[in-house]
Scaffold this motif. Sequence first.
Motif, mmCIF file in Angstrom:
data_model
loop_
_atom_site.group_PDB
_atom_site.id
_atom_site.type_symbol
_atom_site.label_atom_id
_atom_site.label_comp_id
_atom_site.label_asym_id
_atom_site.label_seq_id
_atom_site.Cartn_x
_atom_site.Cartn_y
_atom_site.Cartn_z
ATOM 1 N N SER A 92 -52.943 3.433 -15.547
ATOM 2 C CA SER A 92 -51.823 3.465 -16.495
ATOM 3 C C SER A 92 -51.751 2.129 -17.227
ATOM 4 C CB SER A 92 -50.516 3.717 -15.761
ATOM 5 O OG SER A 92 -50.165 2.591 -14.960
ATOM 6 N N ASN A 93 -51.139 2.122 -18.401
ATOM 7 C CA ASN A 93 -51.021 0.878 -19.161
ATOM 8 C C ASN A 93 -50.250 -0.183 -18.379
ATOM 9 O OD1 ASN A 93 -52.417 1.377 -21.612
ATOM 10 N ND2 ASN A 93 -50.762 2.731 -22.278
ATOM 11 N N GLU A 94 -49.199 0.244 -17.687
ATOM 12 C CA GLU A 94 -48.378 -0.711 -16.938
ATOM 13 C C GLU A 94 -49.191 -1.373 -15.819
ATOM 14 O OE1 GLU A 94 -47.551 2.343 -17.764
ATOM 15 O OE2 GLU A 94 -46.042 1.876 -19.291
ATOM 16 N N LEU A 95 -49.929 -0.547 -15.076
ATOM 17 C CA LEU A 95 -50.738 -1.093 -13.993
ATOM 18 C C LEU A 95 -51.882 -1.937 -14.539
ATOM 19 C CD1 LEU A 95 -51.319 -1.290 -10.998
ATOM 20 C CD2 LEU A 95 -52.589 0.866 -11.133
ATOM 21 N N LEU A 96 -52.399 -1.548 -15.704
ATOM 22 C CA LEU A 96 -53.483 -2.309 -16.327
ATOM 23 C C LEU A 96 -53.033 -3.740 -16.613
ATOM 24 C CD1 LEU A 96 -56.407 -1.482 -17.464
ATOM 25 C CD2 LEU A 96 -55.332 -1.635 -19.703
ATOM 26 N N VAL A 97 -51.820 -3.865 -17.156
ATOM 27 C CA VAL A 97 -51.267 -5.188 -17.458
ATOM 28 C C VAL A 97 -51.113 -6.004 -16.184
ATOM 29 C CG1 VAL A 97 -49.216 -6.416 -18.266
ATOM 30 C CG2 VAL A 97 -50.084 -4.454 -19.553
ATOM 31 N N GLU A 98 -50.586 -5.372 -15.137
ATOM 32 C CA GLU A 98 -50.382 -6.078 -13.870
ATOM 33 C C GLU A 98 -51.715 -6.555 -13.288
ATOM 34 O OE1 GLU A 98 -48.244 -3.623 -11.185
ATOM 35 O OE2 GLU A 98 -46.531 -3.318 -12.541
ATOM 36 N N ARG A 99 -52.711 -5.693 -13.298
ATOM 37 C CA ARG A 99 -54.001 -6.064 -12.717
ATOM 38 C C ARG A 99 -54.684 -7.145 -13.529
ATOM 39 N NH1 ARG A 99 -57.414 -0.815 -11.131
ATOM 40 N NH2 ARG A 99 -58.793 -2.497 -10.437
ATOM 41 N N ALA A 100 -54.575 -7.067 -14.858
ATOM 42 C CA ALA A 100 -55.169 -8.104 -15.702
ATOM 43 C C ALA A 100 -54.511 -9.448 -15.440
ATOM 44 C CB ALA A 100 -55.040 -7.714 -17.171
ATOM 45 N N SER A 112 -53.127 -10.479 -12.786
ATOM 46 C CA SER A 112 -53.431 -11.007 -11.451
ATOM 47 C C SER A 112 -54.915 -11.295 -11.263
ATOM 48 C CB SER A 112 -52.976 -9.998 -10.382
ATOM 49 O OG SER A 112 -53.687 -8.772 -10.502
ATOM 50 N N THR A 113 -55.721 -11.119 -12.324
ATOM 51 C CA THR A 113 -57.165 -11.363 -12.232
ATOM 52 C C THR A 113 -57.522 -12.601 -13.039
ATOM 53 O OG1 THR A 113 -57.573 -8.978 -12.061
ATOM 54 C CG2 THR A 113 -59.463 -10.380 -12.584
ATOM 55 N N PRO A 114 -57.820 -13.718 -12.392
ATOM 56 C CA PRO A 114 -58.172 -14.942 -13.114
ATOM 57 C C PRO A 114 -59.393 -14.737 -14.007
ATOM 58 C CG PRO A 114 -57.742 -15.398 -10.793
ATOM 59 C CD PRO A 114 -57.809 -13.909 -10.928
ATOM 60 N N GLY A 115 -59.327 -15.285 -15.213
ATOM 61 C CA GLY A 115 -60.467 -15.208 -16.120
ATOM 62 C C GLY A 115 -60.647 -13.870 -16.794
ATOM 63 N N SER A 116 -59.622 -12.999 -16.729
ATOM 64 C CA SER A 116 -59.744 -11.669 -17.318
ATOM 65 C C SER A 116 -59.299 -11.663 -18.777
ATOM 66 C CB SER A 116 -58.910 -10.660 -16.535
ATOM 67 O OG SER A 116 -57.527 -10.921 -16.707
ATOM 68 N N THR A 117 -59.681 -10.604 -19.488
ATOM 69 C CA THR A 117 -59.192 -10.363 -20.838
ATOM 70 C C THR A 117 -58.546 -8.983 -20.880
ATOM 71 O OG1 THR A 117 -61.322 -9.437 -21.561
ATOM 72 C CG2 THR A 117 -60.945 -11.795 -21.941
ATOM 73 N N LEU A 118 -57.576 -8.820 -21.776
ATOM 74 C CA LEU A 118 -56.870 -7.550 -21.931
ATOM 75 C C LEU A 118 -56.758 -7.237 -23.415
ATOM 76 C CD1 LEU A 118 -55.149 -5.184 -20.865
ATOM 77 C CD2 LEU A 118 -53.184 -6.747 -20.837
ATOM 78 N N LEU A 153 -49.261 -9.180 -21.971
ATOM 79 C CA LEU A 153 -48.478 -10.363 -21.650
ATOM 80 C C LEU A 153 -48.847 -11.458 -22.640
ATOM 81 C CD1 LEU A 153 -48.792 -10.420 -17.759
ATOM 82 C CD2 LEU A 153 -46.972 -9.447 -19.153
ATOM 83 N N SER A 154 -47.888 -12.278 -23.009
ATOM 84 C CA SER A 154 -48.108 -13.254 -24.061
ATOM 85 C C SER A 154 -49.194 -14.264 -23.716
ATOM 86 C CB SER A 154 -46.792 -13.986 -24.362
ATOM 87 O OG SER A 154 -46.323 -14.643 -23.188
ATOM 88 N N MET A 155 -49.387 -14.550 -22.435
ATOM 89 C CA MET A 155 -50.364 -15.555 -22.037
ATOM 90 C C MET A 155 -51.722 -14.939 -21.686
ATOM 91 S SD MET A 155 -48.734 -18.298 -22.474
ATOM 92 C CE MET A 155 -49.844 -19.465 -21.694
#
Length: 348
Positions: free
Chosen positions: A231-239, A241-247, A8-10
């Motif tokens: 999965s990559n899709e779920l990884l993006v979603e979880r990242a 929704s997790t404050p302070g995370s990095t992806l 995600l861009s942000m």
Amino acid sequence: MQPRPYHLSMQERLVDRHPEVPADQLVAQMVPPPMFDEVSFASYIPDPNEPSQAAAVAKAEQFAGQVAKIHKAASKKSLFGKKKAVSGAGLYLDGGFGVGKTHLLASIFHSSPAPKSFGTFGEVTNLVGALGFNNAVERLSANSVLCIDEFELDDPGDTMLVSRLLTELSARGVSIVATSNTLPGQLGEGRFAASDFLREIKKLGSIFDPVRVDGPDYRHRDLPPAPEPTSNELLVERAASTPGSTLDEFDVLLKHLSTLHPSKFGALIHGVASVFISDVHTVTDQAVALRVVVLADRLYDASIPVTVSGVKLDEIFSTEMLDGGYRKKYLRAISRLLALSRFEAAAA
């Protein structure tokens, strides 16, 4: 510019971080990991079935008292204004993985007068690499004690470097305490014993008092197998929704790590709540693998959860690498990454 896949861009990325760590901060950050902030000799509960543990606690506490006396004597000046020549003491905690050696090491650190330093063998070698040998000696020579966790003998160059460093520091009144780096499954397979340590550290052999700490590995009792990658899709979603995370994408992150001195890896992940990495694959290049080891150590020290897509984390190093000279390093990194991935899975 091509869009970054899966991101995600942000979403914050580790690869966008370029930490700078001043020399003074490199030394100042040499303290026990946060999980050992509150430990003490009193909080170590010896296993009644392992008498060596109670004996090790008593010996470690006695050593801490010795450190304080030596530091006080070394700090005194003679009539000519020079410091008295006092040699530091040495203690080596020899035992398996997960029996509380780091707990005792941190307890010695907490009980010793400032200034003092605590770091893994890798952090000590990285410090010397970042500062230069003479500068590192000068910055550590005022210490009462230098605590080295997971002393490693798998790199002759690093072993000689640290041996020389400890010789210089001991001669200046700095006491040294070290632990071994034996891992699960290695107890009966060429394990790292006190005799190996003393043989390699020839000049310091006379000051090191080896103490055995026996017991089962508490971190590897009834642990589940490596979790299935996300999965990559779920990884993006979880990242997201997790404050302070990095992806980050694995290959891009590995390239970024190659541009940073390992002494900066701690600063790289500072303040991060959770790390997400996409497209993890088996690493076959030794230089790259050793950077993964350092990153795993820093993530573990900071208790930062890790979630990945791609291969399972117990497949991150190739079979050939696990059968090579750095086997213990790689097994430790896998163990720590698995622990962090289970933490994330349990928290999700």
